[in-house]
Write a protein that holds these residues in place. Structure first.
Motif, mmCIF file in Angstrom:
data_model
loop_
_atom_site.group_PDB
_atom_site.id
_atom_site.type_symbol
_atom_site.label_atom_id
_atom_site.label_comp_id
_atom_site.label_asym_id
_atom_site.label_seq_id
_atom_site.Cartn_x
_atom_site.Cartn_y
_atom_site.Cartn_z
ATOM 1 N N THR A 47 0.832 -1.195 0.000
ATOM 2 C CA THR A 47 0.000 0.000 0.000
ATOM 3 C C THR A 47 0.870 1.248 0.000
ATOM 4 O O THR A 47 0.611 2.211 -0.730
ATOM 5 C CB THR A 47 -0.918 -0.003 1.234
ATOM 6 O OG1 THR A 47 -1.652 -1.225 1.240
ATOM 7 C CG2 THR A 47 -1.871 1.167 1.213
ATOM 8 N N ASP A 122 -6.640 -0.894 -3.752
ATOM 9 C CA ASP A 122 -5.978 -1.623 -2.674
ATOM 10 C C ASP A 122 -6.754 -2.878 -2.295
ATOM 11 O O ASP A 122 -7.952 -2.823 -2.056
ATOM 12 C CB ASP A 122 -5.828 -0.697 -1.459
ATOM 13 C CG ASP A 122 -4.679 -1.133 -0.569
ATOM 14 O OD1 ASP A 122 -3.801 -1.863 -1.039
ATOM 15 O OD2 ASP A 122 -4.665 -0.726 0.611
ATOM 16 N N GLU A 123 -6.058 -3.987 -2.268
ATOM 17 C CA GLU A 123 -6.599 -5.280 -1.840
ATOM 18 C C GLU A 123 -7.756 -5.730 -2.733
ATOM 19 O O GLU A 123 -8.845 -6.041 -2.276
ATOM 20 C CB GLU A 123 -7.021 -5.227 -0.365
ATOM 21 C CG GLU A 123 -5.909 -4.609 0.475
ATOM 22 C CD GLU A 123 -5.967 -4.979 1.954
ATOM 23 O OE1 GLU A 123 -6.974 -5.585 2.368
ATOM 24 O OE2 GLU A 123 -5.002 -4.686 2.655
#
Ligand SMILES: Nc1ncnc2c1ncn2[C@@H]1O[C@H](COP(=O)(O)OP(=O)(O)OP(=O)(O)O)[C@@H](O)[C@H]1O
Ligand SMILES: [Mg+2]
Lengths: 288, 392
Positions: A47, A122-123
């Motif tokens: 991140t 993100d993710e």
């Protein structure tokens, strides 16, 4: 649109230690305008990478954090029909323009920006397995169609796209084909020393050495449920610094001395603490 | 030089296609890896590999492919012009062949044909054949000419390193220790999902909203309901008997697919067949025993029960008291299977051995009969058939 972007120049910085292979991968993705998919153990700086890339290129960062319920459409826009209905009943004149009720998503923001931006998805593996497939066209062409207003939104500047995954789900091939890929390997000892130094330039070197010894020993314990990673190491070091612990404590073979400073920061569950105790006990018997 | 490299990657099971090839050419042209061979390695890795499990294989192929090119003064690779593939096709293939390849599926087929040509080329290489050589007319002469490709610089100091990065094989332990190919299983398992509303009310309930808005003389009255979640509950019974060793991989894939697809998942291990006890932890088979009774008491009939096993054993192990190879069982295994399949209204058996061979093993026939035919092969299709059965 080539030429919009600053010369690709992402390198290691004072605060973020990037290996050469990561630099090459980022610069390739930036100059070829492909999304970069970054994987790696939790806490290895995936991140943070997006923040660093944005800073290095001098571009704003738009962050889209994915949850299990996130839909691809939400990244584009949502139509808030309920507000419109309510406004209609209250006689609000806004109601005549449907575009007042189109709520922009993160990708729309990125596409409409007047200068190039960095987008972090993100993710991505948290979402439904169809999620990546639903974004193929948008990421390819950097455009999408708004049905309600019959308008096509096209990126003024192709954003730099960084996507992270923790491997909870496998990503579809069609999606992977469009990305460049980098796997952040867990840092080796010298790299970790640099990362630690970047975060705590004032850390006593004896404490740093002993702490890293313990840290890598723990990571070597077979069967740990959750191996501590960079972020745990950094948290733990902070605790050690606050307590101003003498480095000898970490060298002690007595688990009653060693465990308390570990628990919570490095070993996050009971089972792992027990496992570590047992192994430390065996090591002590073997050594003595 | 790149073509054999890419073909070798494909041969090693990496799904590289012309897309990646062109991207690599593009990146070279942009000068992303203009400084060193190592950068070239990093660059091609970032572009050609899509999965950390393939990194080690990539390293091996890279080492092999670029080995012969290390002359005394260092590596001297030359990039190929981007139109290379097209030119190659034009020069090497007859128009009929081109048409055929287009019909066959375009570039995929082209790569295939290319592989054949390269194999031929290997055989003829010695004599300086028409394939390779200094004659610039041959498309393979691209090895020797490079009007516009990007040269990779020669960083001498880097070459002195004893071990090249790709020879370090740093990704060795990533190859294959993670779940593989669960995607197909998961897509197949999806059919089993049953949605139910649980949790905080966040979704608009349209019929209810309309009803109460009408009751409210037309003033909007919002009604919300909780979001829908997959509410299917799964109970997995996994065979860890010796003959299952060769199917471990497949069972693990199924297991991790189930784990990500279903919130309510419980699993137990058994050895060859169901008896009065099962295990929660495979490694601690002898101290973490769970009585099968307890499983029946703990997990209600709404769980869907899936056995995973090869069902290959002596029929005694199923039908006779004391038939178990591991312990003395008072009751025959089939009694326990009956209890389980009666308690759980929906159950099925997944068998990792290929369906074609089932008829040759007597015990498989017995288990199939006991399961009233609900045995399915452990393949995406088999799972799909099973979900249809369990989803009814
Ligand atoms: N290479 C690095 N250089 C400097 N700091 C780092 C590096 N890698 C990790 N860190 C530190 O570790 C912390 C965790 O990093 P980050 O949250 O980016 O990890 P992540 O890979 O995204 O983890 P997760 O998978 O859990 O989301 C960062 O805040 C940073 O302080
Ligand atoms: Mg993260």
């Amino acid at each position: 649109m080539i030429g919009d972007l600053p010369v690709a120049a992402f390198t290691s910085t004072e605060t973020y230690i990037a290996s050469r292979d990561l630099e090459v991968a980022v610069n390739a993705a930036v100059s070829l305008q492909r999304p970069l998919l970054v994987k790696g153990e939790p806490g290895t700086g995936k991140t943070m990478l997006a923040h660093e890339v944005a800073a290095a290129l001098g571009l704003p960062l738009i962050e889209w954090h994915i949850k299990s319920t996130t839909k691809a459409q939400q990244g584009l826009y949502e139509y808030d029909a309920v507000s419109r209905l309510r406004d209609g009943q209250l006689g609000d004149p806004r109601v005549h323009d449907i575009s007042n009720y189109i709520v922009r998503g993160k990708l729309w923001d990125a596409f409409e920006a007047d200068a190039p931006v960095v987008v972090l998805i993100d993710e991505i593996d948290k979402a439904d397995i169809e999620f990546p497939n639903d974004l193929l066209l948008e990421l390819d062409r950097m455009q999408f169609f708004v049905y309600e207003t019959r308008k096509t939104v096209t990126a003024k500047h192709r954003p730099v796209v960084i996507i992270t995954s923790n491997n909870e789900k496998e990503l579809p091939d069609a999606f992977l084909r469009r990305c460049f890929f980098h796997y952040i390997r867990f840092p080796d000892r010298p790299t970790m020393e640099r990362i630690v130094a970047a975060h705590y330039p004032d850390l006593r070197s004896d404490l740093a050495r002993e702490a890293l010894n313990v840290f890598f020993q723990i990571r070597d314990v077979p069967g740990l449920k959750k191996k501590p990673a960079t972020s745990e190491l950094l948290d733990w070091l902070k605790l050690l610094m606050v307590d101003d612990l003498p480095a000898e404590v970490l060298r002690s073979k007595d688990t009653h001395v060693v465990i308390p400073p570990l628990h919570g920061a490095l070993l996050k569950n009971e089972q792992d603490v027990h496992l570590f105790e047992r192994i430390a006990f065996l090591a002590r018997r073997g050594g003595g | 030089m790149f073509a054999p490299f890419l073909l070798a990657l494909r041969g090693a099971g990496l799904p590289v296609s012309v897309t990646e090839y062109l991207a690599l050419m593009g990146a070279m042209r942009e000068g992303v890896a203009a400084y060193s061979v190592e950068d070239f390695y990093f660059l091609s890795r970032a572009i050609l590999v899509k999965d950390e499990r393939h990194l080690d294989r990539f390293d091996r192929v890279f080492a092999e492919a670029f080995k012969g090119l290390e002359a005394a003064e260092g590596l001297n690779p030359r990039a190929l012009p981007e139109e290379w593939l097209r030119k190659l096709a034009e020069k090497l293939l007859t128009p009929e062949e081109m048409a055929k390849i287009q019909a066959l599926g375009g570039l995929e087929a082209l790569m295939q044909r290319l592989a054949e040509l390269l194999a031929e080329q290997k055989g003829r290489h010695q004599g300086g054949s028409k394939w390779i050589g200094t004659a610039g007319t041959s498309p393979f002469g691209a090895y020797g000419y490079n009007p516009e490709g990007v040269r990779i610089g020669q960083d001498k100091s880097r070459h002195k390193r004893a071990v090249k990065v790709w020879d370090k094989r740093e990704f060795r332990d990533l190859d294959g220790d993670v779940e593989l190919g669960t995607r197909n299983f998961r897509l197949a398992l999806r059919r089993l999902r049953r949605f139910a509303r649980q949790g905080a009310p966040v979704e608009l309930d349209i019929p209810d909203t309309i009803r109460s808005t009408a009751n409210n003389a037309g003033m909007l009255d919002l009604k919300l309901v909780p979001e829908r979640h997959n509410a299917v509950k799964i109970l997995l019974f996994l065979d860890v008997g010796g003959s299952m060793d060769e199917h471990v991989r497949l069972s693990e894939e199924l297991f991790s697919a189930c784990r990500t697809e279903f919130k309510h998942l419980e699993y137990f291990y058994f050895h060859n067949f169901t008896y009065e006890r099962v295990w929660k932890e495979n490694r601690r088979r002898h101290d973490r025993v769970v009585p099968t009774e307890e499983v029946l008491r703990t997990y209600g009939p709404d769980y869907r029960l899936i056995f995973v096993g090869d069902a290959a054993m002596s029929p005694y192990e199923i039908l006779m008291p004391g038939g178990s190879v591991e312990h003395w069982n008072e009751e025959p295994g089939r009694a326990w299977l009956d209890r389980l399949t009666t308690h759980y209204r929906r159950s099925a058996w997944l068998n990792p051995t290929p369906e074609g061979g089932w008829a040759h093993t007597q015990s498989i026939g017995v288990v199939r009969q006991l399961m009233a035919g609900r045995m399915f092969p452990l393949t995406p299709d088999g799972i799909e058939a099973m979900t249809r059965e369990l989803g009814r």
